[in-house]
Design an enzyme around this catalytic site. Structure first.
Site, PDB file in Angstrom:
ATOM      1  N   LEU A 394       0.852  -1.183   0.000  1.00 46.44           N
ATOM      2  CA  LEU A 394       0.000   0.000   0.000  1.00 46.44           C
ATOM      3  C   LEU A 394       0.895   1.243   0.000  1.00 46.44           C
ATOM      4  O   LEU A 394       1.146   1.847   1.040  1.00 46.44           O
ATOM      5  CB  LEU A 394      -0.927  -0.018   1.217  1.00 46.44           C
ATOM      6  CG  LEU A 394      -2.242   0.753   1.105  1.00 46.44           C
ATOM      7  CD1 LEU A 394      -3.218   0.267   2.156  1.00 46.44           C
ATOM      8  CD2 LEU A 394      -2.023   2.246   1.246  1.00 46.44           C
ATOM      9  N   GLU A 396       1.306   4.145  -2.930  1.00 51.24           N
ATOM     10  CA  GLU A 396       1.073   4.662  -4.279  1.00 51.24           C
ATOM     11  C   GLU A 396       2.284   5.367  -4.862  1.00 51.24           C
ATOM     12  O   GLU A 396       2.622   5.210  -6.039  1.00 51.24           O
ATOM     13  CB  GLU A 396      -0.132   5.624  -4.273  1.00 51.24           C
ATOM     14  CG  GLU A 396      -1.480   4.954  -4.108  1.00 51.24           C
ATOM     15  CD  GLU A 396      -1.833   4.604  -2.664  1.00 51.24           C
ATOM     16  OE1 GLU A 396      -2.904   4.015  -2.441  1.00 51.24           O
ATOM     17  OE2 GLU A 396      -1.026   4.943  -1.755  1.00 51.24           O
ATOM     18  N   GLN A 418      -6.555   2.101  -6.670  1.00 48.44           N
ATOM     19  CA  GLN A 418      -7.762   1.393  -6.238  1.00 48.44           C
ATOM     20  C   GLN A 418      -8.977   2.307  -6.346  1.00 48.44           C
ATOM     21  O   GLN A 418     -10.051   1.880  -6.778  1.00 48.44           O
ATOM     22  CB  GLN A 418      -7.572   0.894  -4.808  1.00 48.44           C
ATOM     23  CG  GLN A 418      -8.548  -0.181  -4.418  1.00 48.44           C
ATOM     24  CD  GLN A 418      -8.132  -0.852  -3.124  1.00 48.44           C
ATOM     25  OE1 GLN A 418      -8.324  -0.276  -2.046  1.00 48.44           O
ATOM     26  NE2 GLN A 418      -7.579  -2.047  -3.205  1.00 48.44           N
ATOM     27  N   PHE A 419      -8.795   3.554  -5.974  1.00 50.97           N
ATOM     28  CA  PHE A 419      -9.756   4.627  -6.216  1.00 50.97           C
ATOM     29  C   PHE A 419      -8.955   5.855  -6.640  1.00 50.97           C
ATOM     30  O   PHE A 419      -7.842   6.077  -6.143  1.00 50.97           O
ATOM     31  CB  PHE A 419     -10.585   4.952  -4.961  1.00 50.97           C
ATOM     32  CG  PHE A 419     -11.550   3.868  -4.563  1.00 50.97           C
ATOM     33  CD1 PHE A 419     -12.854   3.885  -5.026  1.00 50.97           C
ATOM     34  CD2 PHE A 419     -11.138   2.830  -3.749  1.00 50.97           C
ATOM     35  CE1 PHE A 419     -13.748   2.881  -4.674  1.00 50.97           C
ATOM     36  CE2 PHE A 419     -12.016   1.813  -3.385  1.00 50.97           C
ATOM     37  CZ  PHE A 419     -13.328   1.842  -3.860  1.00 50.97           C
ATOM     38  N   ASP A 421      -9.237   8.748  -5.799  1.00 47.72           N
ATOM     39  CA  ASP A 421      -8.987   9.587  -4.623  1.00 47.72           C
ATOM     40  C   ASP A 421      -7.600   9.326  -4.030  1.00 47.72           C
ATOM     41  O   ASP A 421      -6.966  10.227  -3.476  1.00 47.72           O
ATOM     42  CB  ASP A 421     -10.036   9.315  -3.549  1.00 47.72           C
ATOM     43  CG  ASP A 421     -11.450   9.305  -4.097  1.00 47.72           C
ATOM     44  OD1 ASP A 421     -12.237  10.188  -3.747  1.00 47.72           O
ATOM     45  OD2 ASP A 421     -11.764   8.398  -4.905  1.00 47.72           O
ATOM     46  N   PHE A 422      -7.138   8.064  -4.109  1.00 48.72           N
ATOM     47  CA  PHE A 422      -5.891   7.690  -3.441  1.00 48.72           C
ATOM     48  C   PHE A 422      -4.660   8.186  -4.193  1.00 48.72           C
ATOM     49  O   PHE A 422      -3.540   8.078  -3.687  1.00 48.72           O
ATOM     50  CB  PHE A 422      -5.815   6.173  -3.292  1.00 48.72           C
ATOM     51  CG  PHE A 422      -6.928   5.579  -2.469  1.00 48.72           C
ATOM     52  CD1 PHE A 422      -7.744   6.371  -1.674  1.00 48.72           C
ATOM     53  CD2 PHE A 422      -7.167   4.212  -2.494  1.00 48.72           C
ATOM     54  CE1 PHE A 422      -8.774   5.821  -0.919  1.00 48.72           C
ATOM     55  CE2 PHE A 422      -8.191   3.654  -1.741  1.00 48.72           C
ATOM     56  CZ  PHE A 422      -8.995   4.458  -0.955  1.00 48.72           C
ATOM     57  N   HIS A 463     -13.958   8.201  -1.844  1.00 48.75           N
ATOM     58  CA  HIS A 463     -14.004   7.172  -2.876  1.00 48.75           C
ATOM     59  C   HIS A 463     -14.833   7.605  -4.087  1.00 48.75           C
ATOM     60  O   HIS A 463     -15.192   6.778  -4.911  1.00 48.75           O
ATOM     61  CB  HIS A 463     -14.598   5.866  -2.318  1.00 48.75           C
ATOM     62  CG  HIS A 463     -13.799   5.261  -1.214  1.00 48.75           C
ATOM     63  ND1 HIS A 463     -13.847   5.733   0.079  1.00 48.75           N
ATOM     64  CD2 HIS A 463     -12.940   4.215  -1.201  1.00 48.75           C
ATOM     65  CE1 HIS A 463     -13.044   4.997   0.840  1.00 48.75           C
ATOM     66  NE2 HIS A 463     -12.478   4.067   0.085  1.00 48.75           N
TER      67      HIS A 463
END
Length: 657
Positions: A394, A396, A418-419, A421-422, A463
């Site tokens: 995890l 990014e 994954q989204f 937003d991340f 999300h």
């Protein structure tokens, strides 16, 4: 100071001396040129030369090094011509970055040196990607990344070391601990006893060396290199040294206790090595004087050549042309098509891209056996193997940096957020590394970042964001946002084929709600080309993503209004010709998007129309966007938030003009 000359011939030891003293003599000349105003800035590595020189000597010439701004010895030991380096330092168009970068913020593929960015930490992750490429190609090579003791406080340090450890990558992370990060002493930078102790937490080998002992650095790096290759594991090395001048010349050294300079002057790496050579009978004092004199003459000759360069002349066309690497030609769709959902079209595009590009690597959280949060990569690991479809920790930022490292080594990569937003956790790598590297020194960043974005699914503030406008402001990125299954596949394959970094937005609410005919064979759609969904006479709606479907739905419910609908598909670069044609068709324009109003991409479109198409307008350009709030979770609140709830009001207002 003990010098271990194991396995080194007399000739090698003498050549090592030349390599060590050469950057010192260059620096002495550069400090003189700085005072004369012939170069603008200098970050001195005086007193630290043994680390850069020793590390570079220990690696093969085709192994990538990622140095910092105090590592002149890396560049000189890789035999980069001094006259061209001087052109670089002057900001000449004939330097390594065509005048676009200062000092050592540049790289050279020919010399396997990756240029740093001022944020320091991100280059550690790039080294991961290069090492992964070596591993995938079964090459017995390592990558080596420098950082300072200050850089170890950055999150990227943790992420890069963790990825290297988890994936078992042959990387050497080399910390130059010189006592100060600009003016901040180590006591205010970290509280562990030694930085090398951090290796324990990552399950990797770590060793501390005397960074002023050339042979200790060299022998340690040689051993670390052999270990990393044999065991396929990373190594952390802390080289203890001292910065004998300011962070850069303008900053001075008043914050450093004078006694430290006296202490470390006695440990000067060149003085110590000269004593060793003289006591070993390899070189006399006069021999060393002769070597220095010959090197000084070399420096004077190259400096004279470098200073003879003509002043740089700005060429706007060249500047704009070098923002992007050339993209391949479009591959037209042929053969049969079949009905597919939006999500299945993306999966098919990924699958066919993997078949077309054997150098393509997929990376992301849970994308392997689990198939990703939305199951888009389901089944791909079974088909292409875990080397090419990789679950990531995890982190990014480190994975985006790893993707850039893969690009340096000739690979393509797709990173799944994954989204969307991340992506904020990897923002620096995208906007400062991926986006700028081709403009800075001609290196493409062959990376696609998939961004599951948008609301309408009740996922709340973290999300559901529409954050495409974050990236449309950044030269060097390409930003695509398909609305149909056919475009989803064709734009994805085009993004992967493109050597430039592409932000690929895919709306989550469209995954399983939208279907359409999709050509079954491999094809690409031109990035930067809008699609006219339908012509109209009353109002032109310029939109993308979910906005296309809102506009189509409204048009179907209101046949009394003749709506032209333009699907931009690509937000950067933008299809201005198509926009202008839409303005001319109706004279009334509504820019529709799901993102919030203030600073949304619609503002850029509206401003461009007002500037370039004002004489064709019959009404002010209107924007229909979502509320200037975070996107809420509850259904009623989310519906009220989305731009769709105000579409009728905007159209009716335009109709009255």
């Amino acid at each position: 100071m003990h010098f271990d000359r194991s396995n080194l011939s007399d000739a090698q030891l003498i050549s090592f001396y030349k390599a060590l003293v050469f950057p010192r003599l260059i620096e002495e000349k550069m400090l003189l040129l700085l005072r004369q105003g012939k170069i603008s800035k200098w970050f001195s590595g005086i007193g630290q030369e043994a680390i850069a020189v020793g590390a570079t000597l220990a690696l093969e010439p085709d192994e990538w090094i990622l140095p910092l701004h105090r590592n002149l010895g890396v560049f000189t030991t890789r035999e980069m011509p001094l006259d061209k380096l001087l052109l670089q330092w002057q900001g000449s168009e004939h330097g390594y970055s065509k005048g676009r970068e200062r000092s050592f913020h540049f790289g050279s593929r020919e010399h396997h040196i990756c240029g740093m960015i001022s944020h320091l930490g991100p280059q550690l992750s790039i080294a991961d990607g290069i090492a992964l490429a070596h591993q995938l190609k079964k090459e017995k090579k390592v990558s080596l990344a420098f950082t300072g003791e200050g850089g170890t406080s950055e999150g990227e340090f943790h992420e890069a070391l963790n990825v290297a450890a988890v994936w078992g990558l042959p990387v050497i992370f080399l910390i130059e601990n010189n006592g100060y990060g600009l003016s901040t002493p180590v006591a205010e930078q970290y509280h562990c006893k030694n930085l090398v102790d951090k290796a324990i937490g990552y399950g990797m080998e770590g060793v501390q060396v005397d960074g002023n002992n050339l042979l200790e650095v060299y022998q340690t790096i040689c051993t670390a290199r052999a270990y990393a290759i044999q065991e396929q594991k990373p190594v952390l090395i802390e080289a203890m040294t001292f910065r004998m001048r300011g962070h850069e010349e303008a900053s001075g050294v008043k914050y450093v206790p004078p006694a430290l300079f006296e202490e470390w002057a006695k440990k000067d790496p060149i003085r110590q090595y000269e004593t060793f050579l003289e006591e070993s009978g390899l070189l006399s004092a006069s021999d060393m004087t002769n070597i220095r004199d010959a090197l000084r003459q070399h420096i004077e000759t190259d400096v004279a050549k470098g200073l003879a360069d003509t002043p740089i002349l700005a060429d706007t066309g060249k500047e704009l042309a070098d923002v992007y690497a050339p993209a391949p030609a479009v591959i037209s769709a042929t053969g049969a098509s079949s009905e597919k959902r939006f999500i299945n079209a993306i999966t098919e595009g990924l699958t066919q891209a993997m078949e077309t590009h054997p150098e393509l690597i997929l990376m992301g959280q849970d994308i392997a056996e689990y198939g990703g949060a939305f199951k888009i990569t389901e089944g791909l690991v079974a088909r292409f193997g875990k080397d090419r479809v990789r679950n990531t920790p995890l982190c990014e930022s480190a994975i985006i940096g790893t993707a850039l490292g893969l690009a340096l080594a000739g690979f393509k990569s797709m990173v799944e957020m994954q989204f969307a937003d991340f992506v904020s956790c990897g923002f620096n790598q995208i906007v400062n590394n991926l986006a700028k590297i081709h403009y800075r020194w001609g290196q493409p960043a062959d990376v696609v970042i998939r961004m599951p974005a948008g609301g309408g699914v009740g996922a709340g503030p973290f999300h559901s964001q529409s954050n495409e406008a974050w990236f449309t402001h950044i030269p060097g990125l390409k930003v695509v946002y398909p609305s149909s299954p056919e475009d989803a596949k064709g734009l994805l394959t085009a993004a992967i084929a493109d050597p430039n970094p592409v932000m690929y937005f895919e709306h989550k609410a469209l995954y399983r709600s939208i279907s359409g005919h999709v050509p079954e064979n491999y094809y690409t759609i031109e990035i930067g080309k809008a699609s006219l969904i339908q012509p109209g006479e009353d109002i032109s709606i310029i939109t993308y993503g979910s906005g296309v479907h809102w506009a189509l739905e409204y048009a179907a419910l209101h046949p009394e209004v003749s709506l032209g609908i333009l699907d931009l598909r690509t937000l950067l670069p933008l299809d201005y010709s198509a926009i202008q044609a839409m303005v001319a068709a109706t004279g009334k324009v509504l820019v529709l998007h799901e993102d919030t109003l203030t600073g949304g991409f619609g503002a850029e479109i509206s401003a461009w129309i007002a500037e370039h198409c004002f004489h064709q307008l019959d009404a002010p350009v209107m924007r229909c966007a979502s509320l200037d709030t975070p996107i809420p979770f509850a259904g009623a609140l989310e519906k009220n938030f989305l731009a769709k709830s105000r579409l009728d009001q905007c159209i009716q207002q335009l109709m009255t003009w």
